[in-house]
Motif scaffolding. Structure first.
Motif, short mmCIF file in Angstrom:
data_model
loop_
_atom_site.label_atom_id
_atom_site.label_comp_id
_atom_site.label_asym_id
_atom_site.label_seq_id
_atom_site.Cartn_x
_atom_site.Cartn_y
_atom_site.Cartn_z
N UNK A 131 45.38 54.51 65.78
CA UNK A 131 44.20 53.62 65.51
C UNK A 131 44.64 52.56 65.72
N UNK A 132 43.90 51.15 66.05
CA UNK A 132 44.39 49.95 65.91
C UNK A 132 42.94 49.31 66.40
N UNK A 133 43.48 48.16 64.79
CA UNK A 133 42.05 46.85 64.65
C UNK A 133 42.77 45.74 65.23
N UNK A 134 41.99 45.67 66.27
CA UNK A 134 42.63 44.28 67.46
C UNK A 134 41.47 42.89 67.25
N UNK A 135 41.60 42.33 67.98
CA UNK A 135 41.14 40.62 67.67
C UNK A 135 39.50 41.35 67.95
N UNK A 136 38.48 40.87 68.18
CA UNK A 136 37.41 40.67 68.63
C UNK A 136 36.32 41.60 67.95
N UNK A 137 36.86 41.93 66.95
CA UNK A 137 36.12 42.93 66.06
C UNK A 137 36.12 44.23 66.91
N UNK B 93 44.54 59.59 72.21
CA UNK B 93 45.02 60.00 71.95
C UNK B 93 46.47 60.47 73.25
N UNK B 94 47.64 60.29 73.28
CA UNK B 94 48.14 60.38 74.69
C UNK B 94 47.46 58.79 75.67
N UNK B 95 47.27 59.86 76.92
CA UNK B 95 46.71 58.39 77.75
C UNK B 95 45.18 58.04 77.55
N UNK B 96 45.05 58.97 76.75
CA UNK B 96 43.10 58.75 76.14
C UNK B 96 43.24 57.30 75.54
N UNK B 97 42.08 56.62 75.38
CA UNK B 97 41.69 55.53 74.90
C UNK B 97 40.03 55.76 74.78
N UNK B 98 39.22 55.59 72.97
CA UNK B 98 38.41 55.62 73.39
C UNK B 98 38.11 54.37 71.81
N UNK B 99 36.78 53.81 72.66
CA UNK B 99 36.21 53.05 71.96
C UNK B 99 35.23 53.51 70.20
N UNK B 100 35.49 52.23 69.21
CA UNK B 100 34.55 53.11 68.21
C UNK B 100 34.03 51.57 67.13
N UNK B 101 32.71 52.21 66.54
CA UNK B 101 32.88 50.55 65.99
C UNK B 101 33.88 50.69 65.22
N UNK B 102 33.61 48.61 65.11
CA UNK B 102 34.87 48.51 63.73
C UNK B 102 34.60 49.27 62.18
N UNK B 103 35.35 49.69 61.71
CA UNK B 103 35.38 50.51 60.47
C UNK B 103 34.71 49.00 59.44
N UNK B 104 36.36 48.20 59.62
CA UNK B 104 35.96 46.81 58.91
C UNK B 104 34.46 45.87 58.79
N UNK B 105 33.65 46.00 59.71
CA UNK B 105 32.41 45.88 60.36
C UNK B 105 31.15 46.43 58.99
N UNK B 106 31.60 47.83 59.37
CA UNK B 106 30.76 48.32 58.56
C UNK B 106 30.90 47.82 57.03
N UNK C 270 45.38 38.60 63.72
CA UNK C 270 43.90 38.46 63.07
C UNK C 270 43.78 39.00 62.25
N UNK C 271 43.49 40.20 61.49
CA UNK C 271 42.91 40.94 61.13
C UNK C 271 44.26 41.82 59.82
N UNK C 272 44.93 41.65 60.19
CA UNK C 272 46.10 41.94 59.14
C UNK C 272 46.29 42.44 57.84
N UNK C 273 45.26 41.08 57.36
CA UNK C 273 45.04 41.30 56.11
C UNK C 273 44.04 41.42 55.61
N UNK C 274 42.93 41.74 56.66
CA UNK C 274 41.69 41.52 55.96
C UNK C 274 41.88 44.11 56.01
N UNK C 275 42.63 44.55 57.00
CA UNK C 275 43.04 45.83 57.07
C UNK C 275 43.57 46.08 55.63
#
Length: 237
Positions: A103-109, A115-128, A169-174
């Motif tokens: 899992x990756x917490x990226x820029x712009x929320x 998993x393997x080549x597949x990437x899924x996008x979810x709502x950011x738990x930090x925003x939740x 950008x979000x490492x401290x929040x994580x």
């Protein structure tokens, strides 16, 4: 000492999805979508049960913890919380994420899982987390509880098969808000050391507990509408 005011049980959505999968004909074009949704909700419930096992280690703790599972309250609009842990010193909200892979917490929320080549996008738990802290604090205010009562939210990654990365950008929040399951007890002990003055009396804790149970509104939204399934297409309808 812990008390399960609202014990861990399968959430309403899980019960309805299980029932739908049993009744839905295998040739129905949406059966795979329903099964995928069921798998996602089942995974979440698995993580919540693991959290419950971790709480058992607090039985011998001298502090009093009141635990609520799967609570849905209203503060302007409805919001759902996986776990609320009440103490006289603070309220702890736990947002469970049972996700395998990287899992990756990226820029712009952004929040993604690979998993393997597949990437899924979810709502950011930090925003939740931030949203739940605000909504629950507002809820407490409308119920006339002290505004000084701290509300803290943490994201719990309950799968042991999760690798965490974060952008600068979000490492401290994580670092501050995201925990692996095995770090939960240490975080609770750290909060106990941070908040040492009780804010709520025993009577207020009891009143708040009753208020949460009374205001809790289960979500029985039928998955039939979600997947645009007609009742008459189900066997036995």
């Amino acid at each position: 000492m812990i008390t399960y005011v609202k014990p861990i049980k399968p959430p309403e959505q899980l019960l309805m999805l299980r029932s739908l999968v049993r009744r839905l004909p295998t040739k129905n074009p949406v059966i795979q979508n329903v099964r995928q949704k069921l798998s996602h909700v089942e995974a979440g419930y698995t993580g919540e049960k693991l959290l419950g096992k971790t709480f058992h280690h607090l039985f011998s703790d001298s502090n009093r913890y009141l635990i609520f599972h799967n609570i849905r309250l209203k503060s302007g609009s409805y919001f759902q919380i996986d776990f609320i842990v009440l103490t006289a010193f603070y309220a702890l909200i736990l947002e469970n994420k049972h996700i395998n892979g990287s899992v990756h917490f990226g820029t712009l929320h952004q929040f993604s899982r690979k998993i393997g080549p597949k990437i899924d996008i979810f709502e950011n738990p930090l925003d939740q987390c931030l949203r739940q802290e605000k909504l629950f604090s507002n809820f407490l205010e409308t119920q006339n509880f002290p505004f000084t009562y701290p509300v803290i939210c943490r994201v719990i990654l309950s799968s042991h098969n999760t690798k965490i990365t974060a952008s600068a950008e979000c490492r401290e929040a994580v670092f501050q808000r995201v925990l692996r399951l095995e770090g939960l007890l240490s975080e609770i002990h750290a909060l106990n050391g941070r908040f040492t003055e009780p804010i709520l009396t025993s009577n207020q804790i009891t009143r708040l507990s009753k208020t949460i149970l009374h205001q809790h509104t289960p979500s029985w939204k039928s998955p039939l509408s979600t997947f645009d399934i007609k009742q008459k297409t189900l066997p036995g309808a």
